[in-house]
Write a protein that holds these residues in place. Structure first.
Motif, PDB file in Angstrom:
ATOM      1  N   MET A  82      54.547 -27.385 -15.390  1.00 22.35           N
ATOM      2  CA  MET A  82      54.478 -28.558 -16.243  1.00 22.35           C
ATOM      3  C   MET A  82      56.001 -29.145 -16.132  1.00 22.35           C
ATOM      4  O   MET A  82      56.713 -28.408 -16.144  1.00 22.35           O
ATOM      5  CB  MET A  82      54.061 -28.310 -17.738  1.00 22.35           C
ATOM      6  N   ARG A  83      55.851 -30.648 -16.103  1.00 23.72           N
ATOM      7  CA  ARG A  83      57.093 -31.071 -16.124  1.00 23.72           C
ATOM      8  C   ARG A  83      57.733 -30.776 -17.533  1.00 23.72           C
ATOM      9  O   ARG A  83      57.417 -30.843 -18.325  1.00 23.72           O
ATOM     10  CB  ARG A  83      57.017 -32.740 -15.858  1.00 23.72           C
ATOM     11  N   ARG A  84      59.280 -30.755 -17.417  1.00 26.09           N
ATOM     12  CA  ARG A  84      59.796 -30.365 -18.618  1.00 26.09           C
ATOM     13  C   ARG A  84      59.774 -31.448 -19.429  1.00 26.09           C
ATOM     14  O   ARG A  84      59.692 -31.096 -20.973  1.00 26.09           O
ATOM     15  CB  ARG A  84      61.389 -30.398 -18.265  1.00 26.09           C
ATOM     16  N   SER A  85      59.698 -32.819 -19.172  1.00 26.05           N
ATOM     17  CA  SER A  85      59.659 -33.735 -20.287  1.00 26.05           C
ATOM     18  C   SER A  85      58.453 -33.757 -21.199  1.00 26.05           C
ATOM     19  O   SER A  85      58.024 -34.069 -22.281  1.00 26.05           O
ATOM     20  CB  SER A  85      59.818 -35.049 -19.577  1.00 26.05           C
ATOM     21  N   GLN A  86      57.316 -33.165 -20.203  1.00 27.34           N
ATOM     22  CA  GLN A  86      55.962 -32.984 -21.087  1.00 27.34           C
ATOM     23  C   GLN A  86      55.783 -31.852 -21.741  1.00 27.34           C
ATOM     24  O   GLN A  86      54.818 -31.393 -22.333  1.00 27.34           O
ATOM     25  CB  GLN A  86      54.983 -33.309 -19.904  1.00 27.34           C
ATOM     26  N   ALA A  87      56.775 -30.640 -21.411  1.00 27.47           N
ATOM     27  CA  ALA A  87      56.582 -29.327 -22.080  1.00 27.47           C
ATOM     28  C   ALA A  87      56.575 -29.495 -23.660  1.00 27.47           C
ATOM     29  O   ALA A  87      57.412 -30.328 -24.164  1.00 27.47           O
ATOM     30  CB  ALA A  87      57.269 -28.503 -21.244  1.00 27.47           C
ATOM     31  N   PRO A  88      55.896 -28.503 -24.295  1.00 26.09           N
ATOM     32  CA  PRO A  88      56.065 -28.544 -25.832  1.00 26.09           C
ATOM     33  C   PRO A  88      57.561 -27.904 -26.134  1.00 26.09           C
ATOM     34  O   PRO A  88      58.076 -27.213 -25.199  1.00 26.09           O
ATOM     35  CB  PRO A  88      54.970 -27.473 -26.185  1.00 26.09           C
ATOM     36  N   ALA A  89      58.085 -28.454 -27.403  1.00 29.77           N
ATOM     37  CA  ALA A  89      59.364 -27.974 -27.700  1.00 29.77           C
ATOM     38  C   ALA A  89      59.307 -26.489 -27.907  1.00 29.77           C
ATOM     39  O   ALA A  89      58.331 -25.748 -28.158  1.00 29.77           O
ATOM     40  CB  ALA A  89      59.877 -28.605 -29.108  1.00 29.77           C
ATOM     41  N   PRO A  90      60.490 -25.696 -27.604  1.00 28.37           N
ATOM     42  CA  PRO A  90      60.564 -24.187 -27.652  1.00 28.37           C
ATOM     43  C   PRO A  90      60.202 -23.911 -29.179  1.00 28.37           C
ATOM     44  O   PRO A  90      60.646 -24.549 -29.918  1.00 28.37           O
ATOM     45  CB  PRO A  90      61.877 -23.725 -27.265  1.00 28.37           C
ATOM     46  N   VAL A  91      59.519 -22.761 -29.232  1.00 24.84           N
ATOM     47  CA  VAL A  91      59.339 -22.293 -30.567  1.00 24.84           C
ATOM     48  C   VAL A  91      60.667 -21.628 -31.208  1.00 24.84           C
ATOM     49  O   VAL A  91      61.074 -20.778 -30.591  1.00 24.84           O
ATOM     50  CB  VAL A  91      58.028 -21.201 -30.734  1.00 24.84           C
ATOM     51  N   GLN A  92      61.121 -22.171 -32.343  1.00 28.56           N
ATOM     52  CA  GLN A  92      62.148 -21.655 -32.941  1.00 28.56           C
ATOM     53  C   GLN A  92      61.698 -20.218 -33.768  1.00 28.56           C
ATOM     54  O   GLN A  92      60.601 -20.463 -34.283  1.00 28.56           O
ATOM     55  CB  GLN A  92      62.849 -22.523 -33.865  1.00 28.56           C
ATOM     56  N   PRO A  93      62.686 -19.120 -33.734  1.00 24.34           N
ATOM     57  CA  PRO A  93      62.232 -18.233 -34.510  1.00 24.34           C
ATOM     58  C   PRO A  93      62.420 -18.616 -36.044  1.00 24.34           C
ATOM     59  O   PRO A  93      63.267 -19.153 -36.509  1.00 24.34           O
ATOM     60  CB  PRO A  93      63.366 -17.120 -34.388  1.00 24.34           C
ATOM     61  N   THR A  94      61.527 -17.943 -36.787  1.00 24.83           N
ATOM     62  CA  THR A  94      61.360 -18.437 -38.159  1.00 24.83           C
ATOM     63  C   THR A  94      62.658 -17.700 -39.143  1.00 24.83           C
ATOM     64  O   THR A  94      62.822 -16.649 -38.648  1.00 24.83           O
ATOM     65  CB  THR A  94      60.137 -18.011 -38.845  1.00 24.83           C
ATOM     66  N   PRO A  95      63.049 -18.468 -40.015  1.00 25.50           N
ATOM     67  CA  PRO A  95      64.175 -17.971 -40.459  1.00 25.50           C
ATOM     68  C   PRO A  95      63.834 -16.748 -41.446  1.00 25.50           C
ATOM     69  O   PRO A  95      62.665 -16.877 -41.875  1.00 25.50           O
ATOM     70  CB  PRO A  95      64.836 -19.069 -41.542  1.00 25.50           C
ATOM     71  N   PRO A  96      64.672 -15.441 -41.810  1.00 27.83           N
ATOM     72  CA  PRO A  96      64.114 -14.627 -42.995  1.00 27.83           C
ATOM     73  C   PRO A  96      63.827 -15.215 -44.348  1.00 27.83           C
ATOM     74  O   PRO A  96      64.555 -16.116 -44.672  1.00 27.83           O
ATOM     75  CB  PRO A  96      65.131 -13.601 -42.763  1.00 27.83           C
ATOM     76  N   ARG A  97      62.668 -14.467 -44.661  1.00 31.25           N
ATOM     77  CA  ARG A  97      62.190 -15.181 -45.982  1.00 31.25           C
ATOM     78  C   ARG A  97      63.056 -14.234 -47.339  1.00 31.25           C
ATOM     79  O   ARG A  97      63.263 -13.251 -46.744  1.00 31.25           O
ATOM     80  CB  ARG A  97      60.643 -14.996 -45.910  1.00 31.25           C
ATOM     81  N   ASP A  98      62.902 -14.739 -48.414  1.00 37.02           N
ATOM     82  CA  ASP A  98      63.332 -13.938 -49.518  1.00 37.02           C
ATOM     83  C   ASP A  98      62.085 -13.444 -50.137  1.00 37.02           C
ATOM     84  O   ASP A  98      61.374 -14.301 -50.896  1.00 37.02           O
ATOM     85  CB  ASP A  98      64.094 -15.141 -50.429  1.00 37.02           C
ATOM     86  N   LEU A  99      62.015 -12.005 -50.088  1.00 42.23           N
ATOM     87  CA  LEU A  99      60.840 -11.513 -50.849  1.00 42.23           C
ATOM     88  C   LEU A  99      61.244 -11.097 -51.879  1.00 42.23           C
ATOM     89  O   LEU A  99      60.392 -10.318 -52.538  1.00 42.23           O
ATOM     90  CB  LEU A  99      60.396 -10.401 -49.557  1.00 42.23           C
ATOM     91  N   SER A 100      62.296 -11.345 -52.447  1.00 38.83           N
ATOM     92  CA  SER A 100      62.582 -10.951 -54.019  1.00 38.83           C
ATOM     93  C   SER A 100      61.549 -11.317 -54.818  1.00 38.83           C
ATOM     94  O   SER A 100      61.063 -12.743 -54.733  1.00 38.83           O
ATOM     95  CB  SER A 100      64.076 -10.976 -54.324  1.00 38.83           C
ATOM     96  N   PRO A 101      61.036 -10.623 -55.869  1.00 38.52           N
ATOM     97  CA  PRO A 101      60.164 -11.464 -56.926  1.00 38.52           C
ATOM     98  C   PRO A 101      60.583 -12.288 -57.718  1.00 38.52           C
ATOM     99  O   PRO A 101      61.822 -12.358 -57.845  1.00 38.52           O
ATOM    100  CB  PRO A 101      59.550 -10.226 -57.775  1.00 38.52           C
ATOM    101  N   GLN A 102      59.982 -13.457 -57.718  1.00 37.85           N
ATOM    102  CA  GLN A 102      60.077 -14.550 -58.391  1.00 37.85           C
ATOM    103  C   GLN A 102      59.916 -14.497 -60.042  1.00 37.85           C
ATOM    104  O   GLN A 102      58.833 -13.820 -60.312  1.00 37.85           O
ATOM    105  CB  GLN A 102      59.541 -15.793 -58.011  1.00 37.85           C
TER     106      GLN A 102
END
Length: 157
Positions: free
Chosen positions: A53-73
């Motif tokens: 696929m041409r680079r201009s038509q390719a989807p944007a690279p997937v960024q890794p998701t930032p770590p989530r805060d799992l402390s209880p709210q």
């Protein structure tokens, strides 16, 4: 070696015209040279196979998701907790003050009634007093003896 001349488009070889002849006029618009187009990149398709696929038509690279805060709210918002605590605290304070005031008033009332009762008793005793009335002395003697099998003898004298 001298270059060979291009064949005449109208010239027939063996009774057939050359393939691609006559040459059509180019389409209108800019001409894209090989070195000017986007590079080709390989991306996975829906089935996991890599496709070009041409680079201009390719989807944007997937960024890794930032770590989530799992402390209880907190269940309630901190501001709501403060307001609720103030309301409950104010209510408890009012109830405590009211109960304490009632205890003080009740004690004062009971003390007043008790003082009045003692005062009346003292006045009555002073008025009636002991004026040489009859005196009675009662002496009673009880002799009790217990025998076998729970038999008890009582003598009154």
């Amino acid at each position: 070696m001298s270059p060979q001349p291009l064949p005449d488009p109208q010239h027939q070889y063996g009774g057939q015209q050359l393939p691609g002849w006559p040459v059509e006029a180019p389409l209108s618009g800019p001409v894209e040279l090989y070195g000017e187009h986007d590079p080709v990149v390989w991306v996975p398709d829906a089935y996991g196979q890599l496709v070009p696929m041409r680079r201009s038509q390719a989807p944007a690279p997937v960024q890794p998701t930032p770590p989530r805060d799992l402390s209880p709210q907190p269940v309630l918002d901190p501001l709501a907790q403060r307001l609720l605590g103030g309301g409950i605290g104010g209510g408890a304070l009012a109830a405590g003050v009211g109960w304490g005031a009632a205890q003080i008033v009740d004690a004062a009332t009971a003390a007043g009634a008790g003082l009045i009762g003692w005062a009346i008793l003292i006045v009555l005793l002073l008025k009636t007093g002991r004026r040489g009335g009859d005196t009675y002395n009662i002496n009673q003697t009880v002799n009790a003896s217990t025998k076998w099998f729970g038999r008890t003898d009582i003598d009154l004298h």
